[in-house]
Design an enzyme around this catalytic site. Structure first.
Site, PDB file in Angstrom:
ATOM      1  N   LYS A   2       3.689  -5.254   2.851  1.00 50.64           N
ATOM      2  CA  LYS A   2       4.782  -4.463   3.389  1.00 50.64           C
ATOM      3  C   LYS A   2       4.208  -3.239   4.108  1.00 50.64           C
ATOM      4  CE  LYS A   2       6.436  -0.793   1.512  1.00 50.64           C
ATOM      5  NZ  LYS A   2       5.706   0.369   0.985  1.00 50.64           N
ATOM      6  N   HIS A  16      11.051  -1.904  -2.099  1.00 46.32           N
ATOM      7  CA  HIS A  16      10.967  -1.869  -3.564  1.00 46.32           C
ATOM      8  C   HIS A  16      12.333  -1.629  -4.215  1.00 46.32           C
ATOM      9  CE1 HIS A  16       6.808  -1.693  -2.674  1.00 46.32           C
ATOM     10  NE2 HIS A  16       6.666  -0.392  -2.608  1.00 46.32           N
TER      11      HIS A  16
HETATM   12  C1  BG6 Z   1       3.970   1.879  -1.865  1.00 46.53           C
HETATM   13  C2  BG6 Z   1       4.436   3.043  -1.037  1.00 46.53           C
HETATM   14  O1  BG6 Z   1       4.535   0.686  -1.407  1.00 46.53           O
HETATM   15  O2  BG6 Z   1       4.354   2.091  -3.224  1.00 46.53           O
HETATM   16  C3  BG6 Z   1       3.872   4.341  -1.574  1.00 46.53           C
HETATM   17  O3  BG6 Z   1       4.003   2.843   0.299  1.00 46.53           O
HETATM   18  C4  BG6 Z   1       4.200   4.499  -3.041  1.00 46.53           C
HETATM   19  O4  BG6 Z   1       4.359   5.456  -0.848  1.00 46.53           O
HETATM   20  C5  BG6 Z   1       3.787   3.256  -3.796  1.00 46.53           C
HETATM   21  O5  BG6 Z   1       3.493   5.636  -3.522  1.00 46.53           O
HETATM   22  C6  BG6 Z   1       4.251   3.312  -5.229  1.00 46.53           C
HETATM   23  O6  BG6 Z   1       3.721   2.228  -5.916  1.00 46.53           O
HETATM   24  P1  BG6 Z   1       3.505   2.283  -7.487  1.00 46.53           P
HETATM   25  O7  BG6 Z   1       3.042   0.909  -7.840  1.00 46.53           O
HETATM   26  O8  BG6 Z   1       2.484   3.354  -7.739  1.00 46.53           O
HETATM   27  O9  BG6 Z   1       4.830   2.644  -8.069  1.00 46.53           O
END
Ligand code: BG6
Length: 499
Positions: free
Chosen positions: A156, A248
């Site tokens: 993504k 997400h």
């Molecule tokens: C990523 C985003 O997809 O997910 C980031 O681009 C974000 O900005 C990250 O910090 C968060 O992922 P996780 O797994 O640390 O919650």
């Protein structure tokens, strides 16, 4: 979830061709995940890493850097050298820009020379390079037609709006068929996110309550304590809406609200998620502004600690109106969820790192106790704590021992760590394994991506039309701008403080 028919012959080498092999993602996530899968004997095929990137590296430099990555980031330590070296036996580095046909010709020649029958392309580059790479792989028609086992993993973001997503999809589909395309939203690979469906559909207790008759509202929070840091250049063009919400967060929403699939496979799970996305209520611009809040973090000095405000971050435009926080109230117009608000929020530099889904149940119809309002004062809430401190709590009221009928809020808690030990597999381990085994359940389908963008584009458009509106600020380390609190309070509800 595995499609047994597509299982690999166990001995054939897989060419893992990583575009952008010199980047952080490869070093921190991909290669340590592959190492882990090999160490746990979950994949027995030899993997040949073919790196493709712009930096002037060679085979040795790539091998050394990725080996360091394994040593530093492998989930299980100490690492076992005997599982590392085979990973690099057939390693090759192709130094080329993504525009140059010669680089792709070299890649082609290599594939032909070794005679790989199993090819896994991985786009680990900045998304701006995706289209060029895919177009240059157009010789890849040859890969997809002639080879039985060719797949491509795309990280993504899949485009930056509906138009660019359509464009990217068109390029992808010129080369590959949908069953060959694995779009990664790494949240779907997290154990706790997979558990949303297991919790809902493997247990008989909660599903009967999981609807508008019993649920007052749902809160989905993805809070981060980090700022934008080195990714500021990318983030300034994306904001939370494109970076977190369009993927997400909407994925978490679909898993929380979808109907049971007819079977637990890629077709039916993704069909059910699609139905939710199609049922999202599209609002007029005025209503979007009433149902969303944006914010941007301001700096803060605390003793010797100085936290930069967003506008002071390097590579952020000095008049940027990109949001680092957003909240939205969403409705799913179907029979199960009619008029139940789903409040979603996500932001950078919030007080706590916490991703959770809180299902808040309605209050009792009539209260006999000195407890005015179970839904307001101490509601019944089921909290799926996705990270960190993974687990599930159920909050309810219990009689406080003593002569009076006093009620006190208590919780029933489940902690993953207590039940299963610490150190669960990383999302990338699961996703790479599924991809190698041909299971697309945990990957986003093209119609999902496009529907997500359709929904989000409406919000972006409404915001852009009101560019002149002042963007609310919040101080680093607070739960977003005041407007976010007011926004939910005017509905007679409050944001939960994640546990
Ligand atoms: C990523 C985003 O997809 O997910 C980031 O681009 C974000 O900005 C990250 O910090 C968060 O992922 P996780 O797994 O640390 O919650």
């Amino acid at each position: 979830m595995n499609n047994k028919n597509q299982k690999l012959e166990q001995t054939e080498s897989i060419a893992l061709i990583i575009f952008g092999v010199t980047g952080d993602l490869t070093k921190r996530k991909l290669i340590p995940a592959i190492y882990q899968l090999i160490s746990e004997k979950l994949i027995s095929n030899p993997i040949d890493i073919i790196g493709f990137a712009r930096r002037p590296w060679d085979n040795q430099k790539m091998t050394d850097t990725l080996t360091e990555g394994i040593k530093e980031y492998a989930r299980v330590k100490p690492v076992d050298n005997k599982n590392i070296s085979p990973l690099f036996n057939g390693a090759k580095y192709i130094h080329s820009s993504f525009e140059k046909k010669e680089g792709f010709q070299k890649l082609n020649d290599l594939i032909e020379k070794i005679g790989y029958k199993k090819i896994l392309f991985y786009l680990a580059t900045p998304p701006t390079a995706y289209k060029t790479i895919i177009e240059n792989l157009s010789a890849c028609k040859q890969y997809s037609v002639n080879k039985s086992w060719v797949r491509i993993v795309v990280e993504k973001p899949f485009g930056i709006d509906l138009e660019s997503a359509l464009d990217l999809e068109e390029s992808l589909h010129n080369c590959f068929e949908e069953h060959q395309i694995y779009r990664i939203d790494h949240y779907l690979g997290k154990e706790t996110v997979q558990n949303i469906l297991v919790f809902r559909f493997a247990n008989g207790i909660f599903e009967p309550l999981w609807n508008k008759h019993y649920v007052d509202h749902v809160q989905i929070t993805v809070a981060e304590t980090v700022g934008v840091g080195e990714r500021a250049g990318y983030f300034d063009k994306s904001g939370v809406i494109r970076d977190m919400f369009a993927n997400h967060m909407l994925q978490l929403l679909t898993l929380t609200s979808m109907e049971p699939p007819y079977a637990f496979n890629a077709f039916s799970v993704r069909d059910e998620k699609m139905k939710v996305l199609r049922s999202l209520r599209h609002l007029s611009s005025e209503d979007i502004l009433r149902n969303t809040v944006r914010g941007q973090y301001a700096g803060k000095t605390q003793g010797n600690l100085k936290i930069k405000g967003y506008l002071k971050e390097e590579r952020v435009r000095n008049n940027s109106t990109t949001e680092t926080y957003m909240a939205a109230k969403i409705f799913i117009d179907n029979w199960r969820w009619a008029n139940v608000p789903f409040y979603l929020r996500s932001g950078k530099l919030l007080p706590k790192r916490a991703t959770e889904i809180a299902i808040q149940f309605k209050q009792v119809p009539l209260s006999f106790f000195n407890w005015k309002n179970m839904a307001g004062d101490a509601p019944n809430v089921l909290v799926l704590r996705l990270q960190p401190d993974e687990g599930i709590n159920l909050l309810f009221g219990a009689k406080k021992p003593g002569p009076a009928n006093e009620i006190s809020p208590v919780t029933m808690d489940f902690y993953y760590q207590e039940a299963f030990g610490s150190n669960p597999p990383d999302a990338y381990e699961r996703l790479l394994l599924d991809c190698i085994q041909g299971d697309q359940t945990l990957f986003t389908r093209n119609d999902e991506v496009l529907e997500q963008w359709k929904y989000v584009s409406g919000i972006i458009k409404a915001w852009e039309e009101k560019q002149t509106l002042k963007l609310p600020q919040y101080h680093a380390g607070t739960w977003g701008p005041d407007e976010a609190r007011e926004f939910i309070e005017k509905d007679g509800r409050v944001w939960r403080e994640p546990s």
